[in-house]
Scaffold this motif. Structure first.
Motif, PDB file in Angstrom:
ATOM      1  N   HIS A   1       9.229   5.614   2.519  1.00 30.83           N
ATOM      2  CA  HIS A   1       9.191   5.588   1.056  1.00 30.83           C
ATOM      3  C   HIS A   1       9.562   6.964   0.498  1.00 30.83           C
ATOM      4  O   HIS A   1      10.344   7.079  -0.441  1.00 30.83           O
TER       5      HIS A   1
ATOM      6  N   MET B   1      10.451   8.254  -3.186  1.00 30.13           N
ATOM      7  CA  MET B   1       9.113   8.190  -3.778  1.00 30.13           C
ATOM      8  C   MET B   1       8.470   9.579  -3.749  1.00 30.13           C
ATOM      9  O   MET B   1       7.481   9.829  -3.045  1.00 30.13           O
TER      10      MET B   1
ATOM     11  N   LEU C   1       0.833  -1.194   0.000  1.00 33.70           N
ATOM     12  CA  LEU C   1       0.000   0.000   0.000  1.00 33.70           C
ATOM     13  C   LEU C   1       0.873   1.252   0.000  1.00 33.70           C
ATOM     14  O   LEU C   1       1.921   1.281   0.643  1.00 33.70           O
ATOM     15  N   HIS C   2       0.450   2.285  -0.709  1.00 33.80           N
ATOM     16  CA  HIS C   2       1.098   3.588  -0.616  1.00 33.80           C
ATOM     17  C   HIS C   2       0.031   4.652  -0.344  1.00 33.80           C
ATOM     18  O   HIS C   2      -1.162   4.424  -0.569  1.00 33.80           O
ATOM     19  N   ALA C   3       0.485   5.808   0.118  1.00 35.64           N
ATOM     20  CA  ALA C   3      -0.429   6.909   0.435  1.00 35.64           C
ATOM     21  C   ALA C   3       0.011   8.138  -0.364  1.00 35.64           C
ATOM     22  O   ALA C   3       1.021   8.766  -0.034  1.00 35.64           O
TER      23      ALA C   3
ATOM     24  N   LEU D   1       3.972   7.500   3.289  1.00 38.09           N
ATOM     25  CA  LEU D   1       4.680   6.539   4.113  1.00 38.09           C
ATOM     26  C   LEU D   1       6.124   7.036   4.121  1.00 38.09           C
ATOM     27  O   LEU D   1       6.811   6.968   3.114  1.00 38.09           O
TER      28      LEU D   1
ATOM     29  N   CYS E   1       4.705   9.835  -1.647  1.00 40.60           N
ATOM     30  CA  CYS E   1       4.068   8.860  -0.770  1.00 40.60           C
ATOM     31  C   CYS E   1       4.237   9.346   0.663  1.00 40.60           C
ATOM     32  O   CYS E   1       5.322   9.758   1.063  1.00 40.60           O
TER      33      CYS E   1
HETATM   34 CU   LIG Z   1       4.685   4.397  -0.123  1.00 39.86          CU
END
Ligand SMILES: [Cu+2]
Length: 612
Positions: A594, A599, A526-528, A591, A589
């Motif tokens: 990440h 990211m 999962l990524h946000a 997170l 992202c």
């Molecule tokens: Cu992520």
């Protein structure tokens, strides 16, 4: 995954599958209360504690303290704020924001149109010698040139000075005002060049809350590329409230309000076995390349991180809940921030073991849209998915006296290579008639906000459609636990991790437009997705249309199962109409490990007149 219809608040949890500063008198009035023989220190950590212990924390099981409030007065919120760090006797690294009175993680409260002036001092311990006035450009992450930041400062009329001072290190810092539509420039909400080192003179943040900023819950945290996770996980985060949500939603008038900040932190008991009375069957613990417990796929097992509620720790493996005391049946506005570095939340309220619905009124700082949900001013939900960085505001009705109630997070399925976010309690909710009132309440007779003259985002045609995608590459393709580089790439461009030494934007957009962005997840976790400065609305989830009456600034993007020929994706309508959306700023992202590992990308939003 396919049960979505009108509203996709469920999406955000990605299929969790188990089931002006207060006056001294005011502070004293709320600083403590004795209920049932328990000394409820509701309110403030003492200055002496803070000075002696650095980033002091409440003990396990404690009554959840309300964060201190710093309120604007006569249109100005002026705050002297320090960033501090220390290492506890157990080796736990802590960071925090501290006022001159020793209060930790204050909630900044200002009204639309107010000016915020933060004199921000980096007092972190253990840093390298101060490099005031230098632009070292050194460090493995590189740094921006001084000339860049001078141009930024001069462009806004703010003081020239120290926006690119030295190298990025674990103790250099800055501030991001997450969710606010303030300009991404030096001394306001620039995170690309601003570096404040230990020993530097106080750095002045000065910005106006836009007159049309939606009233709701925002937050502030550091944004130092490569070290954001370390600082946020250590506790560097706090709420920021744009006052007046009851003006947007008059049904809320007079409600007591409670600010609840859920943070994650390194496990206090990392070597403990899972508690058998919490988890009936215990999956094996598998660590990923970062040393975090990997998703067990069971909803149980060792979590990647511990959680805390307003700094009351709820540590693995027994998860002793924090305590929230309310009056029986009292309606309160709960303003919940997921300030975690890497932990997804799927919150639920349980009364006598039964799931209770709550009235959700705002997401990510923005009250529900006036035309949303057939004229209702709230949406009843039983699962509250909150990505790292996300906020949710809802009305909670206190349980009957004598019942057992609790706030829990259900497990979040983060994918085969995601971290483990198991089901666990966060707080027991105790109903007592003599419970003290929360310190703040919304205005009893608010002047309603005038109807917005801005067209609802869903009703505007996009000028451009873009696709971005998440990928990650382990150093050893046969070993998913080898060090991994993270990418967030604009379709058609060559994947590259974010380079903090480059100001070249990945996307150039035009102020005044709205755009549709498809965000695809080509990884098995999962990524946000988060973007600075602007909000968006969720149009599609996994190809299914979603019609939610909310805006967001952070949204989960579901993981790929490694087999499906179609990558999971969300479709967002991005709003670049606000003139403060002009500038160079990141999307990434949320997170944070990440983000720190690449990211992230940059968007340049050009003033409308300058684009041919
Ligand atoms: Cu992520």
């Amino acid at each position: 995954m396919r049960r979505l219809g009108l509203l996709c608040l469920f999406c955000a949890m990605a299929a969790g599958r188990v089931g002006g500063q207060d006056t001294p008198a005011k502070v004293a009035e709320n600083g403590g209360a004795v209920v049932g023989g328990t000394d409820l220190r509701i309110g403030h950590y003492s200055a002496s504690q803070a000075v002696e212990g650095g980033c002091v924390r409440p003990v396990e099981g404690a009554e959840v303290p309300e964060p201190p409030d710093l309120r604007s007065v006569d249109g100005f919120l002026k705050v002297d704020l320090a960033f501090r760090s220390h290492v506890t006797a157990k080796g736990e690294k802590r960071y925090c924001y501290v006022t001159v009175n020793g209060e930790i993680a204050p909630t900044l409260r200002a009204k639309p149109g107010d000016t915020v002036i933060l004199n921000f001092k980096n007092e972190a311990a253990g840093g390298p010698p101060a490099q005031t006035g230098t632009a070292a450009g050194a460090g493995h992450h590189g740094a921006k040139s001084m000339s860049n930041q001078r141009a930024a400062g001069a462009a806004t009329g703010t003081p020239e000075g120290t926006c690119a001072n030295g190298a990025m290190t674990p103790v250099s810092t800055n501030l991001h005002f997450h969710g606010l539509t303030v300009p991404a420039v030096c001394h306001q909400d620039d995170v690309l060049h601003t570096l404040i080192q230990p020993g530097d003179a106080a750095f002045e943040y000065r910005f106006a809350i836009p007159a049309d900023e939606p009233p709701g819950l925002y937050w502030y945290h550091p944004h130092i590329h490569g070290f954001t996770k370390t600082q946020v996980l250590g506790g560097a985060s706090a709420a920021l409230i744009v006052e007046g949500i009851e003006r947007a939603l008059p049904d809320l008038a007079g409600l007591p309000e409670r600010v609840l900040v859920i943070r994650d932190q390194n496990l206090l008991n990392p070597d403990a076995a899972p508690s058998p009375d919490v988890n009936a069957s215990l999956p094996p613990v598998v660590l990923d390349a970062d040393g975090d417990a990997r998703n067990t796929g069971t909803g149980t097992g060792k979590p990647a991180e511990d959680l805390s509620l307003n700094f009351v720790p709820v540590p693995y493996p027994k998860y002793p809940p924090a305590t929230i005391t309310v009056k029986p049946g009292e309606r309160q506005l709960w303003r919940v921030l997921n300030a975690s570095a890497i932990t997804y939340l799927s919150l639920q309220l349980l009364f006598d073991g039964q799931v209770r619905s709550v009235e959700v009124v705002a997401l990510d700082g923005v009250p529900m849209h006036a035309q949303g949900a057939s004229g209702n001013h709230f949406i009843l939900l039983t699962h509250l998915g909150v990505p790292p960085g996300g906020r949710i505001e809802f009305v909670m009705k206190g349980p009957p006296e004598g019942s057992r109630a609790s706030l829990v997070t259900r497990s979040v399925n983060t994918g085969a290579v995601g971290e483990n976010d198991p089901t666990r309690p966060i707080a027991n909710i105790i109903a007592r008639r003599d419970a003290p009132e929360p310190r703040s309440a919304l205005a009893k007779s608010p002047i309603p906000l005038p109807p917005s003259s801005t067209t609802w985002l869903r009703d505007v045609s996009p000028a451009v459609v873009r696709k971005l995608y998440f990928t990650e590459t382990p150093l050893d393709p046969h070993d998913p636990n080898s060090p991994t580089t993270f990418f967030l790439t604009v379709d058609g461009q060559t994947p590259k991790p974010f380079d903090p030494a480059s100001d070249v934007p990945n996307i150039v957009a035009r102020q005044g437009d709205v755009e549709d962005w498809v965000i695809e997840n080509r990884t098995q976790e999962l990524h946000a997705f988060h973007i600075h400065q602007v909000h968006f609305t969720l149009l599609e989830w996994f190809g299914l249309a979603v019609n939610e009456p909310f805006l967001r600034d952070t949204v989960n993007v579901p993981y790929w199962d490694g087999k499906n020929p179609v990558f999971p994706r969300v479709k967002l309508r991005m709003d670049f109409r606000d003139r403060n959306s002009v500038g160079l700023y990141p999307y990434h992202c949320h997170l944070l490990e990440h983000e720190d590992s690449g990211m992230m990308g940059l968007i340049q939003v050009e003033p409308r007149a300058s684009v041919k």
